[in-house]
Every structure is written in structure tokens, then in C-alpha cells.
Motif scaffolding. Structure first.
Motif, short mmCIF file in Angstrom:
data_model
loop_
_atom_site.label_atom_id
_atom_site.label_comp_id
_atom_site.label_asym_id
_atom_site.label_seq_id
_atom_site.Cartn_x
_atom_site.Cartn_y
_atom_site.Cartn_z
N UNK A 176 0.67 -1.24 0.10
CA UNK A 176 0.00 -0.13 -0.01
C UNK A 176 0.82 1.19 0.05
N UNK A 177 1.81 1.37 0.82
CA UNK A 177 2.77 2.40 0.79
C UNK A 177 3.42 2.75 -0.57
N UNK A 183 3.80 7.48 3.66
CA UNK A 183 3.85 6.52 4.74
C UNK A 183 2.38 5.94 5.02
N UNK A 184 2.15 4.53 5.39
CA UNK A 184 1.09 4.14 5.78
C UNK A 184 1.16 3.45 7.07
N UNK A 196 3.83 -0.80 9.76
CA UNK A 196 4.13 0.52 9.18
C UNK A 196 5.01 0.34 7.84
N UNK A 197 4.84 1.09 6.95
CA UNK A 197 5.79 1.12 5.99
C UNK A 197 5.79 2.54 5.11
N UNK A 198 6.77 2.70 4.27
CA UNK A 198 6.97 3.93 3.67
C UNK A 198 7.92 4.73 4.18
N UNK A 257 -7.10 3.03 -3.04
CA UNK A 257 -6.01 1.91 -2.90
C UNK A 257 -6.55 1.61 -1.18
N UNK A 258 -6.65 2.72 -0.25
CA UNK A 258 -6.84 2.16 1.07
C UNK A 258 -7.81 1.35 1.32
#
Length: 585
Positions: A176-177, A183-184, A196-198, A257-258
Motif C-alpha cells: 500500500x505504501x 507512509x502508511x 508500518x511502511x513507507x 487503494x486504502x
């Protein structure tokens, strides 16, 4: 595919359309609504009457020559009023007379009617082919819609594939990120960060609790009320939300997307994960991050741990603990995994019941570790009865008296889970005031648990390194040919000819019988000597030997071994060899 950079290109706006060669050649003049020229155009419509409202749905750019009403001020005003009521994007009016010259009178009327309006009104003083404008605009709009549909299909396929392959929460958040380029954060209902990612997401995760409440701020991060988010979980039981705390370039793409990411996370959870599993996975990821990172200091590690619900009080002692489930060689691996999963959850729940907190990680099949936080409050010293299958069951309380506060707390925690239907052994590393130091101690705790798992009789609810000591270490070398060679080399003269050998097929029974047997009396005497450190009085008293007999045996033993028992290194080597031989020879 990067949605943030490639979402079908920017929407067609009035300003963009004015750059079209066909319009630019007609020298367009913007007489109203300069600030709204960036309005997106949904479609292009051609009208020849002032009564256009019933033909519009909003977002259209209306092209007209106004031939039928351009010289009537009230009609021009009505035309513009209807465009505003219909929420049209704007209008382009060609004001050219029959001789292809600019109609000055009509221009004055249109300019007066457009005065003070926010609706973009553009006047063309030269003739233009409307068909060229509509052809260009519709081609752009259709291409944009097709591109959006294609991206929607790609997004759908991306998350469908992730769901079909039962991707973990971290994998879905990573993707997703990547799609959004921002950031997500995935959090649970208590605002604990599960994944978490991004770029810079680790920094956001460390400050997450403060960002949610507004107590902290971060450059580029919107107020919590403005975050783009989607709930995760079934409507009847939401277990978290997926949050995009920084604005993305395409709002429409972001929402799409989210929403699909939230659905994928919900499906993944429904398939084979629950809330506790996700939290434990996040904790495992943190412990791996601490173990693998040289640049992560204790302060940053604690901030990250707090986002996972691990909130120790100042001055807390951290204790590294490893639990190893007992299993035979024929034990079903699936059963071991289920037992490990169940016991992990039981330990986490028990930690909460005894007023502590723990960070848990899976180390290998049937083995998991955790860092226990003890804030200096003594827990009850109860211990479970630990046993090895086929061994003797003994009370675990013997190993907990006099321990540190952290160890007393651990004993109370283990007492909470003693009814769990499995047998296991617990290894404990050295406590530390540093979370990073305790995580590093999991390796030592794992080694202690591995050693303790080989003991036939377990007298403690958990084992420290000082509990297993040399015997525990030697148990790891039970089948090591090098250790056997060492023991036979040191004790060889006392072991006889048959040490370490089995009769071969070609060897007769008489040959086997002629071998000299091990000298058990001298082996026992060596053990007596080593056990009392060569103290003659103690050896004579325990061995019921006179001093002359004792000295005679010592002389015989040293002659057989070919070494002096006064030499410290010789005594150490003989002690190690004899211990191993008694255990595994």
C-alpha cells in the motif's frame, strides 16, 4: 505501478484546454473566474440557447456562439445564472459576427453580465471549429477514464492476489505504501502500531501515540482529524484502521487503494490471524529489528515498543526468557506449532494478569522468547512442576527462592500458565536495565533452554546459566565424536581396551573377552579426588580409607594416567572428561 505518480495523468482543466492549439490561435480572453481555471472538466457540451440548465449535470464546459441571445443582456445573464446553478465548470463563448470580425456590442454585454462572477467565462474574438475542441477534449477525457479503469483493475488484482496468497499484514501495508508513495500505518483499536511502511514511517510509529492524541507533531503530517483512513475488520467487530497521515498526490486513487487494502487486511485476518497474532508478529518484527540493527539506541527501541503496548515504568529491569516446548522426534510439527502459538498467547495474557508487560518473538518451531519487564514489584514465587517426558516430575519452587525481582515475577507468571496442556522448559538470560541489552540476552537464554531440555530431572521452573553450568554444556556434546576422543584420550588408561569400541563381525568372542575392562575402582577414586579438590582428609573420611592406602591409590592413579594430579590444567581436563564419560560414555 505507483498510483501517486501514475493515476492516468492530471485531470483536464479549463486552463489546460486553453493551451490547445485550436483555442490558443483564437486568442481567448478570460473575463471572469480567473481563480477557477483549474476546475476539472467532466465533459464538453455545445449549446445555442440560454436555457441550458436542464441539459447539465455538473462539471461540464459549455461551448456556445450565443448567436440567438448575445445581444439581449437579460438572456446572457440568465444563461450564466443557469450555468452557475447547474455547477458547470465554465463556458467559452465565441463572439464573431457574420463577417468573422469580433462582435464588440455582444462583447460588452457579456463582459457586464460576467462581472463579479466566480464562474470562468472565456471569450473568443476569432472563429474556431467547436468540433476540434470537443474532439480533443473528449479524447483526453476518455483516455483519462480508461486509464482510471485500468488502474482500478490493477489495484483490484494486486489486492486480490495478496488475499489469495494470505499475505501478512506487513506485506499488505508495504504494498500500500509503495502504491501511494507515502507512509502508511496499521493500528489496532488501542492505537498500537501493528505494521508500518513507507519513507519515515518508523519515525511516525515511534511518535504514534502522541500524534493520535495531538500531543506530538511531525513536519508534513496533517492533524489526526484530517488523516485519510479506512476501518479494518468486519462491521460488527472492527479491530483496527489503516491510516495515511500525510497527503497523497491523488485523493481519488488514495481512497481506492486504502479501501482495497482494508478489505485485504480484513480477509487475511478472517483466514488465519487474530488481533493477538498481529500484535505478536509486530513485536517479533521489533525484536528482529533491534537484534539486526547496530544504529537503534535504547531510547528509540523503547519508543517503538510503546507503540506496541509495551510500556515499562522508569527503572524497569528487563529479563530475557526463552521457552522451549518438549517434543519427541516423531511429534507432529503442526501440533508443535499450535502448542507454541497457544502457549505464546497464554504467556502474554499471564504477563498482563501479574501486572507486567512482555515483548514476544518466535525463534523457531516450538521455541519462542520474550522480554519481561519488571518494575521492582515482587511477585509470588510459585513455580510450575516441570518435567521431561519419561523423567521425574519435581516442584519448580526450589529454583526461585532468593532470586531477583524480575525472576520472582517470572516465577509468578509461569505459575499462571502451569495448567497449559504441554510440557516445556524455560531458559533465562541475564537481566538488563536496557531493552536492547535484554534482547541481546535472548541468545544466551536460548542456549540455557536448549541445555536444560536435555536434563532427565528438572528441579526448577526456569534455568539460569549458573544452574546448568558445565554439566549442561557437556550435554550439548553428547554425540560429538571430538568430545568422545577427548574423553578417551584423557581417561584411556582407566577405560580398558574396549573404550568406545563395539565387537566387529570378524572378532571372536574370546578376543573380546581378553580385552581389559575399565578400572571402575580407579575411576571412582579419580571422581572422589576431583570432587574434594585433592583434600586428603575429606577424601579419607568420605572414602573410608586410611592415609597410607589413600596415598598408595593416588600414586597408582597418577602412574596409570601419566599425569600429576597437582597440575591444575590436568585436573580440569580430567574433570571435564570424567563428567562427559559418566553422562554419555
Amino acid at each position: 505501478m505507483d498510483i501517486a505518480k501514475d493515476s492516468g495523468g492530471p485531470s483536464l482543466s479549463i486552463a489546460g484546454l486553453l493551451e490547445f492549439e485550436e483555442i490558443r490561435a483564437a486568442e481567448p480572453a478570460v473575463i471572469a473566474g480567473d481563480a477557477r481555471l483549474d476546475r476539472a472538466i467532466r465533459w464538453v457540451h455545445i449549446a445555442d440557447s440560454e436555457y441550458v440548465e436542464r441539459f447539465l449535470e455538473g462539471g461540464e464546459l459549455v461551448l456556445t456562439t450565443a448567436t440567438a441571445f448575445r445581444h439581449r443582456p437579460e438572456a446572457v445573464t440568465e444563461f450564466l445564472d443557469q450555468l452557475e446553478r447547474a455547477a458547470a465548470a465554465g463556458t467559452i463563448i465565441e463572439l464573431v459576427d457574420e463577417g468573422s470580425a469580433f462582435d464588440e456590442a455582444a462583447g460588452t454585454i457579456v463582459r457586464e453580465a460576467s462581472s463579479a462572477r466566480e464562474l470562468p467565462v472565456v471569450v473568443l474574438p476569432h472563429r474556431v471549429k467547436f468540433v476540434k475542441i470537443t474532439e480533443f477534449a473528449h479524447r483526453r477525457l476518455l483516455a483519462q477514464q480508461i486509464s482510471q479503469l485500468e488502474h482500478a483493475r490493477e489495484i483490484h488484482e494486486t489486492y486480490t492476489q495478496l488475499s489469495l496468497y494470505r499475505a501478512g499484514a506487513q506485506t499488505i501495508v508495504d504494498r500500500t505504501a509503495e502504491l501511494l508513495g507515502t507512509p502508511v500505518i496499521l493500528e489496532d483499536v488501542a492505537h498500537r502500531v501493528l505494521a508500518h511502511a513507507g519513507r519515515d514511517s518508523a519515525t511516525l510509529a515511534q511518535k504514534w501515540a502522541g500524534l493520535v492524541t495531538g500531543a506530538s507533531t511531525e513536519p508534513g503530517v496533517e492533524a489526526a482529524a484530517d488523516w485519510r483512513q479506512t476501518p479494518v475488520g468486519m462491521r460488527a467487530r472492527r479491530w483496527g484502521r489503516l491510516v495515511v497521515p500525510r497527503p497523497a498526490e491523488s485523493r481519488a486513487a488514495l481512497e481506492q487503494v486504502i479501501e482495497r487494502a482494508g478489505e485485504a487486511l480484513t480477509l487475511t485476518r478472517m483466514a488465519d490471524r487474530d488481533e493477538q497474532d498481529l500484535l505478536l508478529q509486530a513485536q517479533s518484527g521489533l525484536i528482529r529489528e533491534i537484534s539486526d540493527s547496530d544504529g537503534l539506541d535504547d531510547r528509540a527501541a523503547l519508543e517503538r515498543a510503546r507503540s506496541l503496548g509495551f510500556s515499562p515504568a522508569p527503572g524497569t529491569q528487563f529479563l530475557p526468557v526463552v521457552v522451549r516446548l518438549d517434543r519427541d522426534t516423531d511429534t507432529d510439527p503442526t501440533r508443535v506449532q499450535l502448542q507454541e502459538r497457544g502457549l505464546t498467547q497464554e504467556v502474554a495474557a499471564a504477563a498482563a494478569r501479574v501486572g507486567s508487560a512482555c515483548l514476544v518473538t518466535s525463534l523457531q518451531s516450538g521455541v519462542f522468547g520474550f522480554v519481561l519487564a519488571a518494575a521492582g514489584t515482587r511477585a509470588g514465587s510459585g513455580g510450575r512442576r516441570s518435567r521431561r517426558p519419561g523423567g521425574t516430575e519435581t516442584s519448580g519452587r526450589q529454583g526461585t527462592s532468593g532470586g531477583s525481582d524480575a525472576e520472582q515475577l517470572l516465577a509468578g507468571l509461569l505459575n499462571e500458565v502451569e495448567e497449559y496442556a504441554a510440557s516445556w522448559v524455560v531458559g533465562v538470560g541475564r537481566g538488563s536495565a536496557s531493552l536492547c541489552g535484554a534482547v541481546a540476552g535472548l541468545d544466551s537464554a536460548s542456549q540455557v533452554a536448549e541445555v536444560a531440555a536435555t536434563l532427565d530431572v528438572r528441579e526448577r521452573s526456569f534455568y539460569r546459566s549458573s544452574d546448568v553450568r558445565l554439566r549442561g554444556l557437556l550435554s550439548l556434546f553428547a554425540d560429538d565424536s571430538r568430545m568422545r576422543a577427548f574423553a578417551e584420550g584423557e581417561l584411556g588408561p582407566l577405560l580398558g581396551d574396549g573404550a568406545g569400541r563395539s565387537p566387529s563381525a570378524a572378532e571372536s568372542s574370546s578376543d573380546a573377552n581378553r580385552r581389559s575392562p575399565a578400572d571402575e575402582s580407579l575411576l571412582d577414586f579419580l571422581e572422589l579426588h576431583l570432587a574434594h579438590g585433592g583434600n586428603i582428609s575429606a577424601m579419607a573420611r568420605v572414602g573410608y580409607l586410611s592415609r597410607p592406602a589413600l596415598y598408595a591409590r593416588m600414586t597408582k592413579l597418577q602412574n596409570r594416567l601419566g599425569v600429576s594430579l597437582d597440575d591444575a590444567e590436568s585436573r580440569t581436563a580430567l574433570h571435564v572428561a570424567l563428567l562427559w564419560w559418566r553422562m554419555h560414555g
